[in-house]
Design a protein around this motif. Structure first.
Motif, PDB file in Angstrom:
ATOM      1  N   ALA A   1      -1.011   4.393   5.328  1.00 54.04           N
ATOM      2  CA  ALA A   1      -1.337   5.824   5.253  1.00 54.04           C
ATOM      3  C   ALA A   1      -0.506   6.595   6.275  1.00 54.04           C
ATOM      4  O   ALA A   1       0.031   7.673   5.983  1.00 54.04           O
TER       5      ALA A   1
ATOM      6  N   THR B   1       3.107   6.618   5.085  1.00 51.91           N
ATOM      7  CA  THR B   1       3.201   7.483   3.890  1.00 51.91           C
ATOM      8  C   THR B   1       3.285   8.955   4.319  1.00 51.91           C
ATOM      9  O   THR B   1       4.090   9.721   3.773  1.00 51.91           O
ATOM     10  N   THR B   2       2.488   9.319   5.303  1.00 51.75           N
ATOM     11  CA  THR B   2       2.571  10.678   5.847  1.00 51.75           C
ATOM     12  C   THR B   2       3.955  10.917   6.450  1.00 51.75           C
ATOM     13  O   THR B   2       4.545  11.987   6.254  1.00 51.75           O
TER      14      THR B   2
ATOM     15  N   LYS C   1       6.236  11.628   3.533  1.00 56.49           N
ATOM     16  CA  LYS C   1       5.971  12.895   2.819  1.00 56.49           C
ATOM     17  C   LYS C   1       6.261  14.122   3.671  1.00 56.49           C
ATOM     18  O   LYS C   1       6.844  15.094   3.187  1.00 56.49           O
TER      19      LYS C   1
ATOM     20  N   TYR D   1       0.823  -1.218   0.000  1.00 54.56           N
ATOM     21  CA  TYR D   1       0.000   0.000   0.000  1.00 54.56           C
ATOM     22  C   TYR D   1       0.858   1.269   0.000  1.00 54.56           C
ATOM     23  O   TYR D   1       0.491   2.263  -0.625  1.00 54.56           O
TER      24      TYR D   1
ATOM     25  N   THR E   1       1.876   1.691  -3.467  1.00 58.41           N
ATOM     26  CA  THR E   1       0.708   2.157  -4.236  1.00 58.41           C
ATOM     27  C   THR E   1       0.569   3.676  -4.122  1.00 58.41           C
ATOM     28  O   THR E   1       0.226   4.363  -5.095  1.00 58.41           O
ATOM     29  N   ASN E   2       0.863   4.193  -2.932  1.00 56.71           N
ATOM     30  CA  ASN E   2       0.737   5.642  -2.702  1.00 56.71           C
ATOM     31  C   ASN E   2       1.800   6.462  -3.427  1.00 56.71           C
ATOM     32  O   ASN E   2       1.649   7.672  -3.565  1.00 56.71           O
TER      33      ASN E   2
ATOM     34  N   LYS F   1      -3.780  -0.961   5.232  1.00 55.21           N
ATOM     35  CA  LYS F   1      -4.020   0.293   4.513  1.00 55.21           C
ATOM     36  C   LYS F   1      -3.891   1.496   5.460  1.00 55.21           C
ATOM     37  O   LYS F   1      -3.309   2.528   5.095  1.00 55.21           O
TER      38      LYS F   1
ATOM     39  N   THR G   1      -7.861  -0.562  -6.669  1.00 54.77           N
ATOM     40  CA  THR G   1      -6.786   0.219  -6.028  1.00 54.77           C
ATOM     41  C   THR G   1      -5.929  -0.663  -5.117  1.00 54.77           C
ATOM     42  O   THR G   1      -4.897  -0.227  -4.625  1.00 54.77           O
TER      43      THR G   1
END
Ligand SMILES: *[C@@H]1O[C@H](CO)[C@@H](O)[C@H](O)[C@H]1NC(C)=O
Ligand SMILES: *[C@@H]1O[C@H](CO)[C@@H](O)[C@H](O)[C@H]1NC(C)=O
Ligand SMILES: [Zn+2]
Length: 290
Positions: A194, A197-198, A201, A31, A34-35, A190, A54
């Protein structure tokens, strides 16, 4: 090295082996990737995999752990790890010539399947296998005990975890990630993805993420993935068993040990996902795109 399955803890006693990062780890890596993949990469892999949802990467992230226990897939069993013959905790290190024998290892497998997924002349059933293998093995190589020979990658080191008997390899694959996240479903993966991923980023990993891509070269998958293996294996000396086997054997590791290990697990999952995105982007577009 052998592993037990990714199945929930209740089912483990019935199974002869267990896997790499459990389902939660592999699906979270997928995931995160995927992001970060480009839209071209997304289309490229959705086409190969025949899945336009997705969840196209997460849906196949654990396939290789099932395949290895089938008669047809037995040959792929050594592809899930590289048995570093180093000497933790005194010295860590992976050597491709020493540690990857003729049966193959995770590094030779990433090399082989990276070549095969790009071979448009190959049967589509073979390109699907190649894609699934890459998605899985980029996860495996980031679990420190998949880059270690000692005691079968820690499978032979008995430990307890919150009162349950298990082994050191298994708590890295499964117990510690599941304690952090509080579950092991696709939805949990998932959510965790997330979160990480944060972190990549805008958070904890923002300043280091670009360095995670150092040395990545699609024309040389062996040296590219050896960087990942070295990086993971170093944690065997610093975090997995900094005071040797006797300091963890038969100890309950769900307390202080967990507190020390969990930041490494989070970072390794984040790295694996980000590197997988870059690798898939290289395959589909020729650039990491990151
Ligand atoms: C590459 O992958 C194919 C298909 O799984 C397998 O038959 C072959 O033995 C592999 N080769 C190497 C060198 O790993
Ligand atoms: C999510 O991110 C926050 C902040 O980075 C962190 O404190 C927390 O432990 C994370 N949760 C999970 C389940 O990863
Ligand atoms: Zn595996």
């Amino acid at each position: 090295m052998k592993f037990e399955s990714t199945a929930p803890i209740v089912a483990l006693a019935a199974l002869p082996f267990a896997s790499a990062w459990g389902n939660l780890g592999h699906e979270t890596v997928a995931y995160i990737a995927t992001n970060f993949v480009s839209s071209t990469t997304k289309t490229y892999f959705q086409n190969i995999l025949g899945d336009t949802t997705t969840d196209y990467l997460a849906n196949v992230a654990t396939w290789a752990d099932t395949y290895r226990y089938t008669t047809a897939g037995e040959y792929s069993e050594p592809y899930h790890f590289i048995d570093a013959n180093d000497n933790p905790p005194t010295s860590c290190g992976v050597d491709y010539d020493r540690d990857c024998d003729s049966a193959g290892c995770v590094v030779s497998a990433i090399n082989n399947y990276t070549t095969r997924v790009q071979e448009t002349s190959l049967k589509s059933s073979e390109r699907i296998i190649a894609a699934k293998m890459i998605i899985h093995f980029v996860g495996d190589i980031h679990q420190p005990l998949h880059d270690e020979n000692l005691d079968v990658g820690g499978n032979d080191i008995d430990v307890t975890y919150a009162g349950t008997s298990t082994n050191l390899h298994h708590i890295w694959d499964t117990n510690m990630p599941e304690q952090l996240v509080g579950g092991y479903t696709l939805a949990d993966a998932k959510t965790w993805a997330a979160n990480l991923t944060t972190g990549i980023k805008t958070g904890t990993y923002k300043s280091s993420a670009s360095s995670w891509l150092t040395g990545m070269d699609l024309s040389d998958p062996v040296s590219s993935s050896m960087i990942w293996a070295q990086d993971s294996n170093a944690y065997v000396c610093t975090t997995v068993m900094p005071n040797g086997v006797s300091s963890v054997e038969n100890v309950d590791l769900s307390g202080d040990y967990y507190d020390t290990a969990i930041p490494v697990i989070e970072e390794q999952i984040a790295k694996a996902g980000y590197r997988l995105a870059a690798w898939l982007n290289l395959i589909a577009t020729g650039s990491t795109g990151l």
